[in-house]
Write a protein that holds these residues in place. Structure first.
Motif, short mmCIF file in Angstrom:
data_model
loop_
_atom_site.label_atom_id
_atom_site.label_comp_id
_atom_site.label_asym_id
_atom_site.label_seq_id
_atom_site.Cartn_x
_atom_site.Cartn_y
_atom_site.Cartn_z
N LEU A 104 3.91 -14.98 81.13
CA LEU A 104 3.03 -13.94 81.65
C LEU A 104 1.72 -13.88 80.86
CD1 LEU A 104 5.66 -11.11 82.22
CD2 LEU A 104 4.58 -12.55 83.97
N ARG A 105 1.82 -14.00 79.54
CA ARG A 105 0.61 -14.00 78.72
C ARG A 105 -0.30 -15.18 79.09
NH1 ARG A 105 0.44 -10.70 74.23
NH2 ARG A 105 2.37 -9.62 73.78
N VAL A 137 -2.03 -14.38 82.38
CA VAL A 137 -3.09 -13.39 82.20
C VAL A 137 -4.30 -14.03 81.53
CG1 VAL A 137 -3.70 -11.27 80.97
CG2 VAL A 137 -1.54 -11.40 82.19
N ASN A 173 -6.53 -16.01 83.89
CA ASN A 173 -7.07 -15.22 85.01
C ASN A 173 -6.18 -15.28 86.24
OD1 ASN A 173 -9.34 -14.30 83.61
ND2 ASN A 173 -10.42 -16.22 84.03
N GLN A 174 -4.87 -15.24 86.04
CA GLN A 174 -3.91 -15.21 87.14
C GLN A 174 -3.07 -13.94 87.04
OE1 GLN A 174 -1.73 -18.85 86.63
NE2 GLN A 174 -3.25 -20.05 87.74
N LYS A 175 -3.75 -12.83 86.91
CA LYS A 175 -3.08 -11.55 86.70
C LYS A 175 -2.18 -11.18 87.88
CE LYS A 175 -4.20 -6.77 85.61
NZ LYS A 175 -5.29 -5.82 85.37
N ALA A 182 0.91 -13.17 87.76
CA ALA A 182 1.77 -12.69 86.68
C ALA A 182 2.56 -11.46 87.13
CB ALA A 182 0.93 -12.37 85.45
N ILE A 183 1.91 -10.57 87.84
CA ILE A 183 2.59 -9.38 88.36
C ILE A 183 3.69 -9.79 89.33
CG2 ILE A 183 2.30 -7.31 89.77
CD1 ILE A 183 -0.54 -7.08 88.54
N LYS A 236 2.69 -3.96 87.21
CA LYS A 236 1.24 -3.93 86.94
C LYS A 236 0.97 -3.29 85.58
CE LYS A 236 -3.20 -2.33 88.69
NZ LYS A 236 -3.65 -1.92 87.37
N VAL A 265 1.81 -5.85 82.87
CA VAL A 265 0.81 -6.92 82.78
C VAL A 265 -0.51 -6.38 82.23
CG1 VAL A 265 -0.53 -8.57 84.15
CG2 VAL A 265 1.92 -8.34 84.54
N ASP A 266 -0.87 -5.17 82.61
CA ASP A 266 -2.09 -4.55 82.04
C ASP A 266 -1.96 -4.41 80.52
OD1 ASP A 266 -3.36 -4.36 84.46
OD2 ASP A 266 -2.83 -2.25 84.80
N GLU A 325 -2.48 -7.71 78.98
CA GLU A 325 -3.90 -8.06 79.02
C GLU A 325 -4.66 -7.36 77.89
OE1 GLU A 325 -7.16 -8.62 82.51
OE2 GLU A 325 -6.07 -6.73 82.51
#
Length: 112
Positions: A74-75, A78, A81-83, A86-87, A102, A105-106, A109
């Motif tokens: 996930l990191r 993120v 730029n594939q947020k 990742a979600i 979300k 993932v936020d 980020e």
């Protein structure tokens, strides 16, 4: 309609269906490439992440069972730029609501 016109229409419809399938396969190929890139760029030491940020994330309810491999993936997403992807991956892996995934993932980020 003549026979040649019918054949042309059928060929056009088949072409459109094949084009849709090509776009679908291209999307799947991009996903596989992204996963392969993530695997190739993985550090050998999984414990390289900041332990204080891990404690902060793990303390969140409903998401505390994210393993180190998934968190690392996930990191990477993120950072690449594939947020949204990742979600989606987190939701599928842990059966979370959109809001919980979300928020997680936020938080990742912010930690990067």
């Amino acid at each position: 309609m003549e026979f040649t016109e019918i054949v042309a229409v059928v060929a056009l419809i088949l072409s459109l269906l094949l084009l849709i399938k090509v776009f679908s396969l291209q999307s799947q190929l991009n996903d596989v490439k992204s996963d392969l890139e993530w695997m190739n760029n993985r550090p050998n030491n999984i414990g390289m992440m900041n332990s204080s940020s891990n404690k902060e994330i793990v303390s969140q309810p409903k998401v505390n069972d994210v393993d180190a491999d998934l968190e690392e993936r996930l990191r990477f997403m993120v950072a690449s730029n594939q947020k949204i992807k990742a979600i989606k991956v987190l939701r599928e892996a842990r059966n979370l609501s959109l809001k919980d995934a979300k928020d997680y993932v936020d938080q990742l980020e912010r930690d990067i």
